[in-house]
Design a protein around this motif. Structure first.
Motif, PDB file in Angstrom:
ATOM      1  N   THR A 121      39.471  71.730  51.204  1.00 32.16           N
ATOM      2  CA  THR A 121      39.895  70.674  52.120  1.00 32.16           C
ATOM      3  C   THR A 121      39.401  70.928  53.531  1.00 32.16           C
ATOM      4  O   THR A 121      38.927  70.005  54.213  1.00 32.16           O
ATOM      5  N   LEU A 122      39.491  72.169  53.984  1.00 31.91           N
ATOM      6  CA  LEU A 122      39.140  72.498  55.363  1.00 31.91           C
ATOM      7  C   LEU A 122      37.672  72.865  55.550  1.00 31.91           C
ATOM      8  O   LEU A 122      37.110  72.683  56.640  1.00 31.91           O
ATOM      9  N   PRO A 146      48.188  83.107  45.655  1.00 32.20           N
ATOM     10  CA  PRO A 146      48.003  81.659  45.532  1.00 32.20           C
ATOM     11  C   PRO A 146      46.537  81.297  45.307  1.00 32.20           C
ATOM     12  O   PRO A 146      45.889  80.679  46.168  1.00 32.20           O
ATOM     13  N   VAL A 147      46.004  81.653  44.160  1.00 32.29           N
ATOM     14  CA  VAL A 147      44.561  81.505  43.925  1.00 32.29           C
ATOM     15  C   VAL A 147      44.144  80.036  43.946  1.00 32.29           C
ATOM     16  O   VAL A 147      43.251  79.633  44.694  1.00 32.29           O
ATOM     17  N   ARG A 148      44.787  79.214  43.117  1.00 32.63           N
ATOM     18  CA  ARG A 148      44.390  77.805  43.038  1.00 32.63           C
ATOM     19  C   ARG A 148      44.678  77.067  44.339  1.00 32.63           C
ATOM     20  O   ARG A 148      43.853  76.296  44.830  1.00 32.63           O
ATOM     21  N   ALA A 149      45.866  77.288  44.889  1.00 31.44           N
ATOM     22  CA  ALA A 149      46.215  76.608  46.132  1.00 31.44           C
ATOM     23  C   ALA A 149      45.306  77.033  47.271  1.00 31.44           C
ATOM     24  O   ALA A 149      44.901  76.216  48.100  1.00 31.44           O
ATOM     25  N   GLY A 150      44.973  78.324  47.309  1.00 34.79           N
ATOM     26  CA  GLY A 150      44.070  78.818  48.347  1.00 34.79           C
ATOM     27  C   GLY A 150      42.693  78.198  48.233  1.00 34.79           C
ATOM     28  O   GLY A 150      42.068  77.834  49.247  1.00 34.79           O
ATOM     29  N   ALA A 151      42.218  78.052  47.001  1.00 34.84           N
ATOM     30  CA  ALA A 151      40.907  77.434  46.799  1.00 34.84           C
ATOM     31  C   ALA A 151      40.934  75.965  47.207  1.00 34.84           C
ATOM     32  O   ALA A 151      39.984  75.453  47.820  1.00 34.84           O
ATOM     33  N   SER A 152      42.027  75.273  46.888  1.00 35.61           N
ATOM     34  CA  SER A 152      42.159  73.864  47.272  1.00 35.61           C
ATOM     35  C   SER A 152      42.206  73.714  48.790  1.00 35.61           C
ATOM     36  O   SER A 152      41.582  72.806  49.358  1.00 35.61           O
ATOM     37  N   ALA A 195      46.743  66.060  66.977  1.00 34.40           N
ATOM     38  CA  ALA A 195      45.728  66.787  66.222  1.00 34.40           C
ATOM     39  C   ALA A 195      46.369  67.728  65.204  1.00 34.40           C
ATOM     40  O   ALA A 195      45.902  67.845  64.058  1.00 34.40           O
ATOM     41  N   LEU A 196      47.443  68.403  65.614  1.00 34.52           N
ATOM     42  CA  LEU A 196      48.130  69.326  64.718  1.00 34.52           C
ATOM     43  C   LEU A 196      48.709  68.578  63.512  1.00 34.52           C
ATOM     44  O   LEU A 196      48.591  69.028  62.367  1.00 34.52           O
ATOM     45  N   PHE A 197      49.307  67.415  63.781  1.00 37.46           N
ATOM     46  CA  PHE A 197      49.923  66.665  62.692  1.00 37.46           C
ATOM     47  C   PHE A 197      48.873  66.038  61.783  1.00 37.46           C
ATOM     48  O   PHE A 197      49.082  65.953  60.555  1.00 37.46           O
ATOM     49  N   GLU A 198      47.772  65.604  62.325  1.00 36.58           N
ATOM     50  CA  GLU A 198      46.701  65.063  61.489  1.00 36.58           C
ATOM     51  C   GLU A 198      46.167  66.137  60.543  1.00 36.58           C
ATOM     52  O   GLU A 198      45.884  65.871  59.365  1.00 36.58           O
ATOM     53  N   GLN A 199      46.007  67.351  61.064  1.00 38.20           N
ATOM     54  CA  GLN A 199      45.589  68.449  60.194  1.00 38.20           C
ATOM     55  C   GLN A 199      46.630  68.695  59.104  1.00 38.20           C
ATOM     56  O   GLN A 199      46.297  68.902  57.934  1.00 38.20           O
ATOM     57  N   TRP A 200      47.914  68.694  59.507  1.00 43.64           N
ATOM     58  CA  TRP A 200      48.993  68.927  58.546  1.00 43.64           C
ATOM     59  C   TRP A 200      48.943  67.920  57.397  1.00 43.64           C
ATOM     60  O   TRP A 200      49.101  68.284  56.231  1.00 43.64           O
ATOM     61  N   LYS A 258      49.772  69.616  51.052  1.00 46.38           N
ATOM     62  CA  LYS A 258      49.988  69.912  49.637  1.00 46.38           C
ATOM     63  C   LYS A 258      49.450  71.283  49.258  1.00 46.38           C
ATOM     64  O   LYS A 258      50.210  72.122  48.727  1.00 46.38           O
ATOM     65  N   PRO A 259      48.172  71.588  49.501  1.00 50.70           N
ATOM     66  CA  PRO A 259      47.726  72.941  49.138  1.00 50.70           C
ATOM     67  C   PRO A 259      48.411  74.036  49.944  1.00 50.70           C
ATOM     68  O   PRO A 259      48.636  75.130  49.425  1.00 50.70           O
ATOM     69  N   LEU A 260      48.776  73.724  51.194  1.00 52.29           N
ATOM     70  CA  LEU A 260      49.424  74.750  52.010  1.00 52.29           C
ATOM     71  C   LEU A 260      50.820  75.075  51.470  1.00 52.29           C
ATOM     72  O   LEU A 260      51.186  76.251  51.330  1.00 52.29           O
ATOM     73  N   LEU A 261      51.613  74.052  51.141  1.00 54.24           N
ATOM     74  CA  LEU A 261      52.944  74.297  50.589  1.00 54.24           C
ATOM     75  C   LEU A 261      52.851  74.941  49.213  1.00 54.24           C
ATOM     76  O   LEU A 261      53.669  75.809  48.871  1.00 54.24           O
ATOM     77  N   ASP A 262      51.857  74.548  48.435  1.00 54.78           N
ATOM     78  CA  ASP A 262      51.652  75.203  47.142  1.00 54.78           C
ATOM     79  C   ASP A 262      51.341  76.681  47.338  1.00 54.78           C
ATOM     80  O   ASP A 262      51.815  77.540  46.581  1.00 54.78           O
ATOM     81  N   ALA A 263      50.544  76.994  48.368  1.00 53.95           N
ATOM     82  CA  ALA A 263      50.182  78.385  48.633  1.00 53.95           C
ATOM     83  C   ALA A 263      51.378  79.198  49.117  1.00 53.95           C
ATOM     84  O   ALA A 263      51.592  80.336  48.691  1.00 53.95           O
ATOM     85  N   PHE A 264      52.172  78.616  49.999  1.00 46.31           N
ATOM     86  CA  PHE A 264      53.309  79.336  50.566  1.00 46.31           C
ATOM     87  C   PHE A 264      54.450  79.504  49.568  1.00 46.31           C
ATOM     88  O   PHE A 264      55.128  80.539  49.558  1.00 46.31           O
ATOM     89  N   LEU A 265      54.671  78.490  48.755  1.00 50.08           N
ATOM     90  CA  LEU A 265      55.859  78.473  47.915  1.00 50.08           C
ATOM     91  C   LEU A 265      55.590  78.778  46.450  1.00 50.08           C
ATOM     92  O   LEU A 265      56.528  79.023  45.687  1.00 50.08           O
ATOM     93  N   GLY A 266      54.333  78.763  46.050  1.00 47.89           N
ATOM     94  CA  GLY A 266      54.010  79.049  44.658  1.00 47.89           C
ATOM     95  C   GLY A 266      53.910  80.540  44.400  1.00 47.89           C
ATOM     96  O   GLY A 266      54.122  81.372  45.285  1.00 47.89           O
TER      97      GLY A 266
END
Length: 528
Positions: A160-161, A150-156, A128-133, A138-146
């Motif tokens: 998604t969720l 992280p306005v756009r990544a957070g919105a994406s 379940a954890l990996f399916e969520q991942w 993509k938006p999570l890594l954009d949020a963490f690393l951008g």
């Protein structure tokens, strides 16, 4: 001595500096990279410390490098980089005689099946954890690393969720690692797989948000593995040097001063007497204290910011022991013979005791460590039937003397012998890198700290490196911080350099002038 003029200077040829140089060169800028050391790479370098055995001198496994948007955008595989992976990513024995240590296999179903043997619910939880991942990576890594925020990544991520799950996921990522592990899994085996990864940072297990690192590295291990560059970490640097294109990389060129005129960075000076003037930007791939306390004029740093920097907190000192072994490691648990990385020396409760020792100045009697089997991951690292390996652990904060480092190195050997009886007899070469050795090799690794400053919440996001400076921009116009001291922090992901380069590019033209005024006003508000 010479004087030249270019569009941009990058101070430091660590991986962040090279990523920044590549991005600026791609935009058509004339770029010079000035590196103090005799060779580029910073903390991404390898060498034969023992003849015939390639050792990574600092960093070694690169899940972030294989997954981060910044590094992926450079397509380094087209410039000679070849990734290698061990048959399994990592494992974590829970106690000395553990003959059934849990490991993360290349196939998610195999990992889940193995965890189900400890507790059926844990196999299901892993899936379940990996399916969520896979849905949110993509938006999570954009949020963490951008760039922050992280306005756009957070919105994406929210799209998604969905609203309800976004709130639950935000709570999940804010959890202390120990709470996250206990809420997610039932067995000590599955919990240790997450907790060992959380220890790649320096946040205590019971600190808020400490679980985020554990979650990210655990899921990336299942997704991209813990890859290594074929031939050693210097091969990653070599690919980056080839990728910078028209940018010039000058080694043995230590920058000693940045000139600031009318609030703008205008030139840099080197120890050899060279001057490089800049038309557009300077990007500093150095630690925040070096930039603000050493390179800039005193009057260029706002007084409040200088006071804040007095409270800058480094991460805990590192001791690294490099081994040349004449045979594979005789693990008690055969499952560990196929993994590239091993987390060992402590179970769930032991990790809590270890982090308490580090926080209270106690030299741990049983150090927890990251252990790399480099030849298992990349057969080119040593002769057939041997192993090039290393162990990496920490000293308590503020303890950097060589005697303590040597004591910890001995205790590391004792723990390895407990988990792999006969380990000591297979050693044909051993080199200890103490905090003093690390900082002598790279001034950004101050006191043996390798993450550019603590990863704890009070010095992350908008607080990195000081309150209000969560972006690459600095109080000096045209100067950008692009190192691990900037958001998002340590790790070989290139985000610090890429964020700085993109910030420099955004400040060009008419729209850029507006951005500069807005940014300058905000920086003045938080630093004056």
């Amino acid at each position: 001595m010479s004087t030249t003029t270019v569009d941009a200077v990058v101070i430091g040829a660590g991986h962040n500096g090279l990523v920044a140089a590549a991005a600026l060169a791609d935009a058509g800028w004339d770029v010079v990279v000035l590196e103090a050391a005799p060779e580029p790479g910073g903390a991404v370098r390898s060498a034969e410390l023992v003849p015939g055995y390639t050792s990574d001198l600092f960093s070694a496994f690169y899940p972030l490098g294989a997954a981060s948007p910044a590094m992926k955008s450079l397509e380094l595989e087209r410039h000679g980089l070849r990734w290698c992976r061990a048959p399994a990513a990592y494992g974590h024995p829970r106690f000395s005689a553990d003959e059934d240590a849990p490991v993360v296999h290349a196939d998610v179903a195999a990992t889940a099946a193995a965890l189900s043997a400890y507790d059926k619910a844990d196999g299901d939880a892993w899936i379940a954890l990996f399916e969520q991942w896979t849905r949110i990576k993509k938006p999570l890594l954009d949020a963490f690393l951008g760039p922050f925020p992280p306005v756009r990544a957070g919105a994406s991520l929210a799209r998604t969720l969905g609203t309800a799950e976004t709130l639950r996921f935000a709570r999940f990522m804010a959890l202390p690692a120990r709470v996250m592990a206990h809420e997610t899994f039932r067995s000590s085996a599955a919990r240790c797989l997450l907790l060992g990864n959380a220890m790649h940072g320096d946040a205590p297990l019971e600190a808020a948000v400490s679980g985020a690192m554990g979650y990210l590295l655990t899921m990336m291990a299942q997704d991209v593995g813990f890859p290594v560059p074929e031939g050693g970490s210097s091969e990653l640097t070599a690919a980056l040097v080839r990728r910078v294109g028209t940018a010039e990389v000058r080694c043995d060129s230590e920058v000693t001063r940045i000139d600031v005129v009318d609030g703008r960075a205008r030139s840099v000076h080197t120890a050899s007497g060279d001057t490089v003037r800049v038309r557009r930007a300077i990007i500093a791939d150095v630690s925040a204290p070096i930039l603000y306390d050493t390179l800039l004029p005193t009057d260029a740093v706002p007084p409040r910011m200088r006071r804040d920097l007095a409270n800058f907190e480094w991460d805990t000192p590192v001791v690294k022991v490099n081994y040349a072994l004449d045979q594979p490691i005789p693990w008690c648990s055969k499952s560990l013979s196929q993994v590239g990385t091993v987390h060992l020396g402590a179970d769930d409760d032991g990790l809590l005791r270890w982090t308490t020792d580090l926080a209270t100045g106690v030299l741990p009697k049983r150090p927890f460590m990251l252990f790399g089997q480099m030849t298992t991951a990349d057969p080119t690292r040593s002769p057939n039937g041997t192993e090039s390996a290393w162990a990496y652990t920490h000293l308590p904060r503020g303890i950097v003397d060589d005697a303590s480092a040597d004591t910890i190195a001995e205790r590391v050997g004792d723990v390895l012998e407990e988990h792999a009886p006969g380990f000591a007899t297979s050693i044909v070469g051993q080199v200890v890198q103490r905090p003093s050795d690390l900082s002598a090799a790279n001034s950004s690794l101050y006191g043996g700290a390798v993450n550019g400053g603590t990863a704890q919440l009070h010095q992350q996001l908008i607080f990195r490196p000081t309150p209000g400076l969560g972006r690459p921009e600095t109080p000096v116009e045209g100067l950008f911080l692009g190192s691990s001291s900037a958001h998002p922090g340590g790790g070989v992901h290139g985000a610090g350099g890429m964020n700085a380069a993109r910030a420099a590019l955004r400040q060009q033209g008419v729209l850029g002038a507006v951005r500069k005024r807005v940014t300058s006003s905000l920086l003045e508000l938080v630093t004056r």
